[in-house]
Design an enzyme around this catalytic site. Structure first.
Site, short mmCIF file in Angstrom:
data_model
loop_
_atom_site.label_atom_id
_atom_site.label_comp_id
_atom_site.label_asym_id
_atom_site.label_seq_id
_atom_site.Cartn_x
_atom_site.Cartn_y
_atom_site.Cartn_z
N CYS A 1 2.37 57.44 22.26
CA CYS A 1 3.18 58.07 21.60
C CYS A 1 4.69 57.57 21.95
O CYS A 1 5.22 57.51 22.77
CB CYS A 1 3.40 59.29 20.69
N ASP B 1 8.21 50.19 13.75
CA ASP B 1 8.05 51.28 14.62
C ASP B 1 7.71 52.45 12.84
O ASP B 1 8.95 51.86 11.87
CB ASP B 1 8.46 51.85 15.63
N SER B 2 7.11 53.73 13.00
CA SER B 2 7.97 54.02 11.70
C SER B 2 9.00 55.24 11.91
O SER B 2 9.72 55.89 10.93
CB SER B 2 6.75 55.51 12.05
N GLU C 1 12.92 64.20 17.80
CA GLU C 1 13.68 63.47 16.79
C GLU C 1 15.17 64.75 16.74
O GLU C 1 16.23 64.87 16.03
CB GLU C 1 12.67 64.04 15.49
N HIS D 1 7.42 58.29 20.96
CA HIS D 1 8.53 59.53 21.39
C HIS D 1 8.56 60.19 23.25
O HIS D 1 9.47 60.04 23.04
CB HIS D 1 8.71 60.14 20.31
N CYS E 1 3.91 50.45 17.11
CA CYS E 1 4.09 52.30 16.85
C CYS E 1 2.22 52.43 17.34
O CYS E 1 1.79 51.90 16.88
CB CYS E 1 4.07 52.74 15.74
N1 DGL Z 1 5.48 55.93 16.19
C1 DGL Z 1 4.68 57.01 16.65
C2 DGL Z 1 4.07 56.64 17.29
O1 DGL Z 1 3.76 55.99 18.11
C3 DGL Z 1 5.70 58.29 16.59
C4 DGL Z 1 5.93 59.02 15.31
C5 DGL Z 1 5.38 59.04 14.23
O2 DGL Z 1 4.67 60.12 13.87
O3 DGL Z 1 5.05 58.61 12.91
O4 DGL Z 1 2.44 57.21 17.60
#
Ligand code: DGL
Length: 287
Positions: free
Chosen positions: A202, A17-18, A168, A204, A80
């Protein structure tokens, strides 16, 4: 791991994931496939992906996937939404010959199941029945609406760029987050009365599940909330359906990597994983 008879205690699953949001997917994987070894990479130095261009997202995601391959991953889970939406084909090409699963198809299928059941029970005429909340890049890619269109469902998509930084910050139950969610949801819902399902597109957003649910009630529009974490874990587990019974292992073996702020990753990541997390390795994937 290239076929369905491979035993899960012989494989290493790379989860990418990011940031640490993808830990919600790992959280679902652990009880479903407890015998596997897990490598989790959060590209925290380059987060957020959701506000970046397709080229940049693909470059970051491919280098992250290559890192997990080099560490011995036999299967990759792109936990992600943004990387899946914008770069799944690039990652698959870079990761050949190992399998790569993303979160969009499983999430779309889970939401479609719910919305089709609601359509049947209410006799509702097809309209825009699913509202997808996601990052700007995911919404602009229309990956979710295309996946849902293949399932004969029309979706409305809404970019919610402020939600990732609020999560975050740890503001998962905060007046500012409530107000931001209220504005996004009321704008999106004003467009269509036939929406019955909210798809959290997403990583988050599952942390905001209670807040979003309450906001919908306050707006007089209670909806069924779906996130792709569980559906994705089930899709991964389906790869092992034909394997012989699992050999017991006391606690899954997880190794965590982050590209920045390992202490923050441990602190906030524990919330996403639902259990304490420590020993995160700091790595450098370049710019
Ligand atoms: N992991 C990203 C997503 O699920 C969210 C966080 C980001 O923008 O990197 O889209």
């Amino acid at each position: 791991m290239t076929n369905q008879t491979t035993h899960p205690d012989q494989i290493t699953i790379g989860v990418f994931d990011s940031g640490f949001g993808g830990l919600t997917v790992l959280r679902e994987l652990l009880p479903l496939i407890p015998a596997a070894r897990y490598l989790y990479l959060g590209d925290t130095a380059r987060l957020p992906y959701g506000s970046k261009s397709r080229e940049t997202i693909a470059r970051y995601a491919v280098s992250s996937a290559r890192f997990l391959l080099d560490q011995g991953a036999d299967l990759l889970v792109i936990a992600c939404n943004t990387a899946t939406a914008l770069a799944l084909d690039d990652i698959r090409t870079a990761a050949l010959p190992i399998p790569v699963l993303g979160v969009i198809e499983p999430g779309a299928q889970a939401a479609a199941k719910v919305t089709l059941a609601a359509r049947e029970s209410t006799g509702q005429t097809p309209g825009s029945q699913i509202l997808v909340l996601a990052t700007t890049a995911t919404v602009q890619s229309h990956a979710y609406s295309h996946a849902l269109a293949r399932l004969s469902i029309h979706a409305t998509e809404k970019a919610c760029p402020l939600l990732v930084p609020l999560v975050e910050e740890g503001w998962i139950d905060h007046p500012v987050t409530r107000e931001v969610a209220r504005i996004y949801l009321s704008e999106a819902l004003a467009e269509d009365r036939s929406i019955n399902t909210l798809l959290l597109g997403c990583t988050h957003y599952p942390l905001l599940h209670p807040l979003l649910q309450q906001t919908l009630v306050d707006l007089g529009r209670p909806l069924t909330l779906i996130d792709s974490a569980q559906a994705t874990a089930q899709a991964v587990a389906a790869c092992f359906q034909q394997a012989s019974p699992l050999r017991e292992r006391k606690g899954a073996l997880c190794t965590f990597y982050a590209t920045d702020f390992t202490d923050k990753f441990e602190r906030l990541g524990s919330r996403f994983l639902g259990q304490p997390l420590s020993g995160v390795h700091l790595i450098d994937l370049g710019g």
